[in-house]
Design an enzyme around this catalytic site. Structure first.
Site, PDB file in Angstrom:
ATOM      1  N   LEU A 399      44.942  46.056  25.540  1.00 25.52           N
ATOM      2  CA  LEU A 399      45.635  45.098  26.397  1.00 25.52           C
ATOM      3  C   LEU A 399      44.716  44.483  27.431  1.00 25.52           C
ATOM      4  O   LEU A 399      44.916  43.327  27.837  1.00 25.52           O
ATOM      5  CB  LEU A 399      46.821  45.798  27.056  1.00 25.52           C
ATOM      6  CG  LEU A 399      47.940  46.065  26.043  1.00 25.52           C
ATOM      7  CD1 LEU A 399      48.535  47.436  26.219  1.00 25.52           C
ATOM      8  CD2 LEU A 399      49.016  45.000  26.143  1.00 25.52           C
ATOM      9  N   ASP A 400      43.710  45.204  27.887  1.00 27.41           N
ATOM     10  CA  ASP A 400      42.785  44.662  28.886  1.00 27.41           C
ATOM     11  C   ASP A 400      42.008  43.484  28.314  1.00 27.41           C
ATOM     12  O   ASP A 400      41.944  42.401  28.903  1.00 27.41           O
ATOM     13  CB  ASP A 400      41.838  45.772  29.346  1.00 27.41           C
ATOM     14  CG  ASP A 400      41.442  45.635  30.809  1.00 27.41           C
ATOM     15  OD1 ASP A 400      41.896  44.689  31.473  1.00 27.41           O
ATOM     16  OD2 ASP A 400      40.684  46.492  31.290  1.00 27.41           O
TER      17      ASP A 400
END
Length: 655
Positions: A399-400
């Protein structure tokens, strides 16, 4: 090499205490020159196909393990080994005699045992002063029996301790049903990819080839076969799990042969399916090395394509500097490319220059838009749309990176061209939000904290819970777009971040060191979300950033703050990347014209190297806090540029 000579590396890297103290004013002319020089250097590091990939250096554990892997497999490489030996010797600490987990850090027992063992395998004389100093330090800290779980597994494979000295990790873990208290889907991606091939090595009681028949019995305070205290107890829950685990270990011989064979076969199938070609299992060294060793013990010979791919994946991680060489824990091209493009776009006034456009085109091709990936275990109806960290790691987008890349594409000024990619990314991010409103790195709701109490989890990093920095990145992306579910996701993310704030004002930085990183990440996201930055809880963060500013105008924070949070105020030096993070946080909070920001900008201008970049010896991030730490070499290239360019655009200086 004597211990007196070992001080040279540290002294050379640190420089004098006054270094960087001669601050000059941030005039428009000097600011423009600094930005232009940084741009030119960064563009000069771009690969022809448009991407960037800087060195990603870990602590000495990884390089030591590479040497140990060569001897485990019987695939000795004297030339490479000699270069790695020089790398390890140069980083032995002259004060405590061992090896730390990061530059300037304290003695670490497990890292020191691995480094000592690697040096001895490579031919170091145990009687030389540096080896004597290391041995004395290891024994003074309890000896090799007190090392962490992963080190003890290695020692068992080399026959240095009995197998009862390691936790039970049988291949049968892959047969457990999802309702069982332990299941692979309930731990982090990195734990999964490490545990499965390791379970095969454990089940087969794999033995290192160790062609030189070298051991380290001298590192034990009690003969290892008589040692009765291999397992520390850190809580009452851990004591309960330890009792259950030791009972299970006694019963292990009763496992039917047919069940055992089935478990080994399924475990092998699991990790081979995820081998990831020459990019390696999970794209991370620990999983890759266990996979390589497991393939050998499963009977795959050197000429088999799996063995060839796995071996090449490991060699791709090696950085050869001529006299020295070391092994990276993984590669970071997607992260580096996204941040380099962000910096160049900011310095170009918001419109991506040609170099950034080429970088974005390279990134677009790496989006995972199908339904492949372990994340689907808890989200079977969700369609993919994420990016991974490495060159390829399709089973494990995170997700980063996804939020960073999608936000870049969305702000590119050519949103129509990237609309499909951004839409897929946003849909995936919204679907991966945890129930508490936060976001983990690779999974949603990976929060079964009782699993951190099992004997295998002495590193305390078995899970992937939501964190402030990743949540902030996702919040920043969701605030830019219009998508069903975004409003609710934004509201829940904000509530999570407000609850996660430390009492003094900052936020913990899980993926960057540490409170400065976390605080910058959150402040920037809050500004992107249009939050009123004058609220008291946000101003507490601003005040905290100002209170930890150093007298030279910069900011610094060492990895010691992961052990003792109060150490965030006691860095020995300012760094360019942490100064940049602090500036970006203050700029997001609307403090562009403050004295603190001006002093920070002046610090960056004064410490820029003639070639347009910055140099800092300090490690920039944890792999696992307090266990494994990293130095992203790209952070001194793109973060200072991003901060200076944003300062110029916010204040109009240098126009």
């Amino acid at each position: 090499m004597t211990l007196a000579r070992l001080t040279a590396y540290k002294d050379e890297q640190l420089g004098s205490p006054e270094q960087g103290g001669a601050i000059r004013q941030a005039s428009g002319q000097s600011l423009n020159r600094a930005i232009t020089a940084a741009e030119e250097t960064l563009i000069g590091r771009q690969f022809p196909d448009g991407h960037w990939c800087f060195e990603l250096e870990g602590d000495c554990t990884i390089t030591a393990e590479y040497i140990l892997m060569l001897h485990f497999m019987g695939e000795l490489d004297a030339e490479l080994e000699g270069k790695m030996v020089r790398y390890l010797r140069a980083r032995q600490d002259p004060e405590h005699g061992g090896w730390p987990l990061y530059f300037g850090g304290h003695f670490d027992l497990s890292c020191s045992v691995k480094a000592y063992f690697a040096l001895k395998l490579a031919g170091a004389d145990p009687g030389e002063p540096a080896m004597v100093a290391a041995r004395e330090a290891i024994l003074a800290h309890g000896g090799a029996a007190k090392t962490n779980v992963f080190t003890r597994f290695l020692l068992a494979q080399y026959g240095q301790i009995p197998w009862r000295g390691v936790p039970m990790v049988p291949a049968e873990i892959v047969l457990l049903p999802t309702w069982f208290p332990f299941h692979l889907s309930k731990v982090s991606y990195w734990s999964r990819t490490v545990m499965v091939p390791l379970s095969i090595l454990y089940t087969l009681r794999a033995r290192a080839r160790n062609p030189k028949r070298i051991g380290i019995r001298e590192l034990f305070t009690t003969p290892p076969e008589r040692e009765r205290d291999y397992f520390p107890v850190w809580s009452w829950r851990n004591r309960v799990f330890l009792t259950l685990e030791r009972t299970g270990a006694l019963a292990e011989p009763l496992i039917p042969k047919r069940v055992r064979e089935r478990a080994v076969h399924r475990a092998a199938h699991w990790f081979i399916e995820r081998l990831n070609g020459e990019n390696g299992l999970g794209g991370i060294f620990p999983a890759m090395v266990y996979a390589y060793e497991a393939l050998s013990h499963l009977g795959y010979d050197r000429a088999h394509p799996y063995r060839i791919q796995a071996g090449r994946a490991l060699r791709h991680l090696v950085v050869d500097r001529g006299e020295e060489a070391y092994c990276q824990p993984c590669l970071s091209p997607v992260w580096d490319t996204a941040l380099a493009c962000h910096a160049l776009t900011e310095s170009a006034g918001g419109r991506p220059p040609a170099a950034a456009v080429r970088g974005m085109d390279w990134l677009k091709a790496r989006q995972v838009v199908g339904t492949e990936g372990d994340w689907r275990a808890d989200n079977p109806r969700l369609t993919g749309g994420g990016w991974f960290f490495q060159y390829d790691n399709a089973h494990y987008p995170d997700l980063d990176d996804t939020a960073m890349v999608a936000g870049l594409l969305n702000r590119s000024g050519d949103s129509d061209r990237h609309e499909a990619q951004v839409e897929h990314a946003v849909q995936w991010v919204v679907g991966m939000q945890s129930s508490n409103g936060g976001f983990g790195a690779f999974n949603a709701d990976n929060t079964r904290y009782y699993l951190n109490e099992i004997p295998f989890a002495d590193h305390g990093a078995l899970l992937d819970p939501p964190t402030s920095d990743v949540t902030a990145r996702c919040l920043g992306l969701l605030a830019q777009v219009s998508h069903p579910g975004c409003d609710d996701a934004l509201r829940r993310s904000l509530a999570f971040l407000k609850d996660a704030q430390e009492p003094e004002g900052p936020w913990f930085g899980r993926w960057g060191t540490n409170y400065i990183y976390g605080t910058w990440s959150v402040l920037e996201a809050l500004a992107e979300a249009g939050v009123d930055m004058n609220q008291d809880w946000i101003q507490r963060a601003v005040r905290w950033l100002k209170t930890v500013q150093r007298p030279d105008g910069g900011w610094g924070e060492e990895n010691d703050s992961y052990f003792r949070p109060e150490r965030s105020r006691h860095a020995r030096r300012s760094t360019s990347f942490q100064t940049a993070w602090a500036l970006l946080g203050l700029l997001a909070a609307g403090r562009g014209h403050s004295t603190a920001v001006r002093a920070g900008v002046d610090y960056l201008l004064a410490t820029q190297e003639p070639d347009g970049t910055w140099r800092d010896p300090w490690f920039t991030a944890p792999g696992f806090p307090r266990v494994f730490h990293l130095k992203y070499h790209g952070y001194t290239h793109y973060f200072p540029l991003l901060a200076l360019a944003r300062y110029r655009s916010h204040t109009g200086r240098g126009a």
